[in-house]
Scaffold this active site. Structure first.
Site, PDB file in Angstrom:
ATOM      1  N   GLY A  99       0.803  -1.217   0.000  1.00  0.00           N
ATOM      2  CA  GLY A  99       0.000   0.000   0.000  1.00  0.00           C
ATOM      3  C   GLY A  99       0.835   1.266   0.000  1.00  0.00           C
ATOM      4  N   HIS A 144       4.769   1.725  -7.866  1.00  0.00           N
ATOM      5  CA  HIS A 144       3.721   0.690  -7.850  1.00  0.00           C
ATOM      6  C   HIS A 144       2.816   0.833  -9.078  1.00  0.00           C
ATOM      7  CE1 HIS A 144       4.332   1.372  -3.377  1.00  0.00           C
ATOM      8  NE2 HIS A 144       4.546   0.078  -3.489  1.00  0.00           N
ATOM      9  N   VAL A 152      11.459   3.241 -10.928  1.00  0.00           N
ATOM     10  CA  VAL A 152      10.894   4.558 -11.257  1.00  0.00           C
ATOM     11  C   VAL A 152      11.520   5.574 -10.290  1.00  0.00           C
ATOM     12  CG1 VAL A 152       8.781   5.927 -11.432  1.00  0.00           C
ATOM     13  CG2 VAL A 152       8.751   3.508 -12.057  1.00  0.00           C
ATOM     14  N   ARG A 178       9.376   4.677   1.866  1.00  0.00           N
ATOM     15  CA  ARG A 178      10.231   5.143   2.974  1.00  0.00           C
ATOM     16  C   ARG A 178      10.745   6.573   2.762  1.00  0.00           C
ATOM     17  NH1 ARG A 178      11.415  -0.426   3.818  1.00  0.00           N
ATOM     18  NH2 ARG A 178      10.803  -0.810   5.958  1.00  0.00           N
TER      19      ARG A 178
END
Ligand code: PAF
Length: 273
Positions: free
Chosen positions: A26, A32, A171, A182
């Site tokens: 998430g 992502h 990316v 993070r």
């Protein structure tokens, strides 16, 4: 959004056409989303899981502080026309009495495994479970976590999963910092210092182009750059891309992997030579 293992399993077993799967914890970023886009392009059905897996955090890492924003994640995934979002609870994935762990020998004990000894056992176990639930044709993973990618490919091969695991390019932010959940922990000055990871990798590539191939020499130059930018080197390693074996000399196609502590945040990055 599906919360139950049995429901997700039932849906996936009834799906017609190919399933592309993107496992995540998430707090989605462009990294992502690039995996979801790759899955969307290649597969007729896309499943994304969101699960902050407690067992891949070490006791000294603060699981409770890991960033979460499920509403935003669902909105982003809906915009990308994801077919199913699997969002189980911890109780659903690890019910009382849970006892099974999956490990991969040797390649989990080097690099990140040295400073995070229980991390890969947690990652491999949750991904094995998710692959059993979704049974995807393809699973898409970022090359930023390069050791994770190689370890999971090894697990899938050894355990005879039919799923093909596809590594997708890192990316980066406009200034070169590899995208990571993070990065949110970094103060403005640490955010600037964090550029040393990418810059040290660019430096290694420049030196390799000048035909400097000694790993020790290149690692020394990279360490200097990182330390001059307030980074503490956890490791810098030149490895074979398939086996993760240490290489004394660089060669075309090898990877340099770095892990650096900036302020109190441990960041990783890597680059193919
Ligand atoms: O890379 C991640 O986000 C996690 O390690 C993964 C693969 C979703 C397993 O929890």
């Amino acid at each position: 959004m599906i919360n139950s293992v049995s429901e997700m399993q039932k849906i996936c077993s009834g799906i017609k056409g190919t399933i592309g799967f993107v496992p995540t914890m998430g707090y989605l970023h462009e990294g992502h989303l690039s995996l979801v886009r790759a899955a969307r392009k290649q597969c007729s059905n896309v499943v994304v899981s969101i699960f902050v897996n407690p067992y891949q955090f070490s006791p000294n890492e603060d699981l409770a502080l890991y960033p979460r924003n499920i509403d935003r994640d669902v909105k982003l995934l809906t915009e990308l026309e994801v077919d199913f979002i699997f969002f189980p609870t911890e109780q659903e994935m690890y019910p009382e009495g849970y006892k099974t762990w999956v490990t991969v020998d040797k390649i989990t004990q080097i690099l990140c495994g040295r400073s995070r000894p229980t991390h890969f056992r947690g990652v491999i176990t949750i991904v094995t479970k998710l692959m059993n639930i979704v049974d995807p044709d393809y699973m898409f993973m970022g090359e930023k976590d390069f050791q994770q990618l190689v370890v999971l490919q090894q697990m899938a091969k050894d355990l005879n999963f039919r799923t093909k695991i596809i590594g997708c390019p890192i990316v980066r932010e406009e200034d070169g910092l590899a995208m990571s959940s993070r990065n949110k922990y970094l103060s403005p000055s640490a955010r600037k210092d964090a550029l040393c990871l990418h810059n040290s990798l660019l430096l290694s590539k420049k030196l390799f182009k000048q035909e400097i191939i000694s790993s020790n020499k290149i690692i020394a130059e990279m360490s200097n750059l990182i330390e001059n930018n307030n980074g503490i080197v956890d490791y810098i390693e030149v490895v074979d891309s398939q086996t993760l074996k240490h290489l004394a000399e660089l060669r075309t196609g090898c990877r340099i992997l770095v892990a650096v502590i900036i302020e109190n945040t441990r960041l990783i990055d890597n680059m193919e030579m």
